[in-house]
Design a protein around this motif. Structure first.
Motif, short mmCIF file in Angstrom:
data_model
loop_
_atom_site.label_atom_id
_atom_site.label_comp_id
_atom_site.label_asym_id
_atom_site.label_seq_id
_atom_site.Cartn_x
_atom_site.Cartn_y
_atom_site.Cartn_z
N ALA A 92 0.83 -1.21 0.00
CA ALA A 92 0.00 0.00 0.00
C ALA A 92 0.86 1.26 0.00
N GLY A 93 2.00 1.20 0.67
CA GLY A 93 2.89 2.36 0.72
C GLY A 93 3.43 2.74 -0.64
N PHE A 94 3.68 1.73 -1.50
CA PHE A 94 4.15 2.04 -2.84
C PHE A 94 3.13 2.89 -3.60
N VAL A 95 1.87 2.52 -3.46
CA VAL A 95 0.82 3.23 -4.17
C VAL A 95 0.66 4.64 -3.63
N LEU A 96 0.70 4.77 -2.30
CA LEU A 96 0.60 6.10 -1.70
C LEU A 96 1.76 6.99 -2.15
N ASP A 97 2.96 6.43 -2.19
CA ASP A 97 4.11 7.20 -2.63
C ASP A 97 3.99 7.59 -4.10
N ALA A 98 3.48 6.66 -4.91
CA ALA A 98 3.41 6.90 -6.35
C ALA A 98 2.45 8.02 -6.69
N PHE A 99 1.36 8.11 -5.93
CA PHE A 99 0.33 9.08 -6.28
C PHE A 99 0.29 10.28 -5.33
N ALA A 100 1.28 10.35 -4.43
CA ALA A 100 1.36 11.51 -3.53
C ALA A 100 2.11 12.64 -4.21
N ASP A 101 1.66 13.83 -4.01
CA ASP A 101 2.32 14.99 -4.61
C ASP A 101 3.36 15.52 -3.63
N ARG A 102 4.51 14.84 -3.61
CA ARG A 102 5.54 15.28 -2.69
C ARG A 102 6.91 14.95 -3.27
N PRO A 103 7.96 15.64 -2.82
CA PRO A 103 9.29 15.41 -3.38
C PRO A 103 9.73 13.96 -3.18
N GLY A 104 10.31 13.40 -4.23
CA GLY A 104 10.86 12.06 -4.14
C GLY A 104 9.86 10.97 -4.46
N SER A 105 8.60 11.31 -4.66
CA SER A 105 7.62 10.28 -4.98
C SER A 105 7.71 9.91 -6.44
N ALA A 106 7.27 8.71 -6.75
CA ALA A 106 7.29 8.25 -8.14
C ALA A 106 6.28 9.05 -8.95
N PRO A 107 6.59 9.39 -10.19
CA PRO A 107 5.66 10.18 -10.97
C PRO A 107 4.41 9.40 -11.30
N ILE A 108 3.28 10.09 -11.39
CA ILE A 108 2.02 9.43 -11.73
C ILE A 108 2.09 8.90 -13.15
N SER A 109 2.75 9.63 -14.03
CA SER A 109 2.83 9.20 -15.42
C SER A 109 4.19 9.53 -15.98
N ASP A 110 4.76 8.59 -16.69
CA ASP A 110 6.02 8.80 -17.40
C ASP A 110 5.79 8.29 -18.81
N PRO A 111 5.51 9.17 -19.76
CA PRO A 111 5.17 8.73 -21.12
C PRO A 111 6.22 7.83 -21.74
N ASP A 112 7.50 8.11 -21.49
CA ASP A 112 8.56 7.27 -22.07
C ASP A 112 8.53 5.87 -21.46
N LEU A 113 8.38 5.79 -20.15
CA LEU A 113 8.35 4.50 -19.48
C LEU A 113 7.10 3.72 -19.85
N ASP A 114 6.01 4.41 -20.04
CA ASP A 114 4.74 3.75 -20.39
C ASP A 114 4.79 3.11 -21.76
N LEU A 115 5.77 3.48 -22.59
CA LEU A 115 5.91 2.87 -23.90
C LEU A 115 6.39 1.42 -23.82
N LEU A 116 7.05 1.08 -22.72
CA LEU A 116 7.64 -0.25 -22.58
C LEU A 116 6.63 -1.24 -22.04
N THR A 117 6.69 -2.46 -22.55
CA THR A 117 5.85 -3.53 -22.01
C THR A 117 6.43 -4.01 -20.69
N PRO A 118 5.65 -4.71 -19.86
CA PRO A 118 6.19 -5.23 -18.60
C PRO A 118 7.43 -6.10 -18.80
#
Length: 235
Positions: free
Chosen positions: A151-177
């Protein structure tokens, strides 16, 4: 892993007649795992009913469309695209189907990727059978469900704070899993043969994925890819 206790019956509700069993579809590329989950769930509860299963993205898309389940238990990594690809292809046509990721992986990037794609929750395969039933029923009722540390990963990913993972990265989203898997290992210094062994694919397939990643990122060599992956916290 997925061990149940006690006699068959309702795990979630006191009066099973107040609701119909939740229809569940299993997606995982390991047939033995699917069989174990189906047997375990069928033997311990009346709260859910497994209506189908699939071992690939194509089989999953066709099977979900045919059976119209309420909840799909979805593996994150499969040889032909993985859970995110199933979500991408199914959700536009069947928006009411709810997806719950069930994976051996507890990596932050896997959790975030599948939630971005539209899954309602994410639990690991260490979950007990009874807890899995509860998770299925909860997501079918509209709740979001995560294994505790995820759950912490998700909170960090979608939290608007320094150091959190971006909600969207268009370049990264181009890659398959799978391309992300290959890139992650490549950035850690693995040789192609080692990546192939780690992911249970051929060296030729590794080479194909690397070429695809280079093309999509418009980079020229593995050293640039390693830096690119590190900047996006894939390593």
């Amino acid at each position: 892993m997925l061990t149940g206790q006690g006699e068959r019956g309702s795990i979630v509700t006191e009066n099973q007649q107040t609701r119909e069993p939740v229809k569940v579809f299993l997606v995982d590329d390991h047939a033995l795992f699917r069989a174990g989950v189906r047997t375990e769930l069928d033997s311990i509860t009346d709260d859910v009913r497994v209506v189908g299963e699939a071992g690939s993205v194509a089989e999953a898309v066709a099977g979900i469309a045919r059976t119209k389940p309420q909840v799909v238990l979805l593996d994150v990594h499969m040889p032909d695209g993985g859970g995110a690809e199933v979500l991408r292809r199914v959700r536009p046509e069947l928006p009411d189907v709810v997806f719950l990721a069930l994976s051996v992986s507890d990596a932050a990037e896997d959790v975030i990727a599948v939630i971005r794609a539209g899954a309602r929750g994410y639990v690991t395969k260490t979950i007990s059978s009874k807890e899995l039933v509860r998770a299925v029923v909860r997501v079918s009722d509209g709740d979001a469900v995560f294994s505790p540390r995820l759950a912490g990963f998700v909170l960090d990913a979608f939290a608007d704070r320094p150091g959190s993972a971006p909600i969207s990265d268009p370049d990264l989203d181009l890659l398959t899993p799978r391309e992300r898997d290959v890139l992650r290992l490549l950035a850690r210094g693995y040789a192609y043969k080692e990546i192939a062994s780690e992911l249970f694919i051929s060296v030729k397939t590794v080479e194909t994925h690397v070429s695809s990643v280079l093309r999509k990122t418009q980079l020229s060599n593995r050293y640039e890819l390693s830096r690119w992956a590190s900047d996006r916290r894939l390593v």
